[in-house]
Design a protein around this motif. Structure first.
Motif: not given
Length: 328
Positions: A277-280, A282-290, A292-293, A296-298
Motif C-alpha cells: 500500500s505504501l508503494s501504491a 508513493s507511485y500515485i504521488n510520482s515518487n517512483f524510486d520509493d 519500487q523500493n 520490492l520489500i513487500s
C-alpha cells in the motif's frame, strides 16, 4: 488508552486472517440485470466508420479542456485500475497503455463539456448486429460539498458474479458481452469516477471492494479499514499525509501484535500488505524510486496470502503494482 485501542486492533486483525471467506453465504447481486422498462442512462450515436483491426482509443468530436494537469503517477495508476476493471490490463502492451493514459486521463473536459472516447472493437461478440466498440463519456462535476470529480459513463456491460475467478467479490466489466447499440441501460453500474486531490487524479471504478484497496489503520477509531481512499476523494487528507499516517499507526500496531497471540504468518502478511500500500501511495504521488523500493520489500516477505476478503484485495492490488513497477 492508545494501547487498549491497539490491542482491539490486533483482535480485529486476527479476525481478518482467521475468519473464513464469507462469499459462500452471499447471494449474487441482481443490480446488473437490465430492466428494460427504465429509460436508458445515456443515449448516443455510435461511430460506424472504424477500422475493424483498430485497438487504439480516440476522442470523438472537439471539446474544451479545463486545463488541469495531474501527476504522472496518479494518471498511470488510474489507467491501470481502469484496464484492470476492464479485465485487459495484462494484455495491454506498454505503447498501448500510454495511449490509454493520454487519451482518457489527459485533457479532461471543462464544465458543460462532454469528452466522448471510443475504444474500438473491445467487444468480441460474434453477433453481427451488436455494438463492438466501447464508449466513454466524461463530464466535469462537483458534489454537494464542492469537491471536484469527473464522471465516466460507459456502455460496457457490467455483471455481478458469485465466486468468480479468484473469488473476487464485486463487479466485473464483460468485454465479450453484447454492447447495446446507442445506449447505456440505466440499470448498469458502468459508472466510474475520477477525483482530484491536489494534483493527483484518483480513480474509483465499478468494483467493490475496490481494486485500489490501499490499507489503512485508524488507531483513533479502533478500526482496521480499507476505505482510506474515501478520505482522499473527499479532500480530508492528501496522498503524502495518508502515507505518513499509515506508517505511524502501523508501527504502533506491529509492536502490540508482536506480544499478542496473533500468528507470525499473519503479522508478516500484514507487513507485506502495508508495504504494498505504501508503494501504491508513493507511485500515485510520482515518487517512483520509493514505490519500487517498497514494492520490492513487500515482494520479499515470505508470507501466505489468506483466503479471505483482505487476501483477495491484496492480490488485486499486487497484480496492479506488478504491472506498473515491472512495466513502467
Amino acid at each position: 488508552m492508545k494501547h487498549v485501542v491497539l490491542l482491539s486492533l490486533s483482535v480485529l486483525l486476527l479476525g481478518c486472517f482467521s475468519t473464513p471467506s464469507s462469499t459462500s453465504n452471499m447471494r449474487p447481486s441482481s443490480s446488473s440485470a437490465v430492466r428494460t422498462s427504465e429509460p436508458p442512462r445515456r443515449e448516443f450515436t455510435p461511430v460506424e466508420d472504424i477500422d475493424p483491426n483498430a485497438v487504439v482509443p480516440f476522442v470523438v468530436d472537439e471539446y474544451l479542456s479545463d486545463g488541469r494537469v495531474y501527476q504522472e503517477g496518479s494518471v498511470k495508476f488510474a489507467t491501470a485500475l481502469l484496464l484492470s476493471d476492464m479485465g485487459i490490463l495484462q494484455t495491454v502492451d506498454k505503447e498501448l497503455f500510454h495511449q490509454y493514459a493520454a487519451v482518457i486521463f489527459t485533457d479532461l473536459p471543462a464544465e458543460d463539456q462532454v469528452k466522448q472516447i471510443v475504444i474500438p472493437n473491445l467487444s468480441q461478440s460474434n453477433e453481427l448486429d451488436k455494438e463492438k466498440n466501447a464508449y466513454l463519456f466524461i463530464t466535469k462535476n462537483y458534489n454537494q460539498d464542492g469537491i471536484l470529480y469527473y464522471l465516466i459513463e460507459s456502455n460496457i456491460p457490467i455483471s455481478s458474479y458469485f465466486r468468480g475467478p479468484g473469488y473476487y467479490n464485486g463487479y466485473v466489466m464483460r468485454m465479450n458481452s453484447n454492447f447495446i447499440k446507442g445506449e447505456i441501460p440505466s440499470s448498469w453500474v458502468s459508472i466510474m469516477y475520477l477525483y482530484a486531490n491536489e494534483n493527483n487524479l484518483l480513480y474509483r471504478g465499478v468494483a467493490y471492494p475496490e481494486k485500489s484497496d490501499l490499507l489503512a489503520v485508524r488507531s483513533s477509531t479502533g478500526n482496521i479499514g480499507t476505505d482510506n481512499m474515501v478520505s482522499l476523494r473527499a479532500g480530508h487528507s492528501t496522498v503524502p499525509g495518508m502515507k505518513r499516517s499509515l506508517e505511524r499507526d502501523v508501527g504502533d500496531l506491529l509492536a502490540v501484535l508482536e506480544i499478542s497471540n496473533v500468528p507470525t504468518e499473519s503479522i508478516e502478511f500484514f507487513r507485506k500488505y502495508v508495504l504494498l500500500s505504501l508503494s501504491a501511495y508513493s507511485y500515485i504521488n510520482s515518487n517512483f524510486d520509493d514505490a519500487q523500493n517498497e514494492y520490492l520489500i513487500s515482494k520479499g516477505i515470505d508470507a501466505p496470502t489468506p483466503d479471505n476478503l483482505m487476501g483477495r484485495s491484496f492480490t488485486e492490488l499486487m497484480a496492479i503494482m506488478d504491472y506498473l513497477i515491472m512495466f513502467p
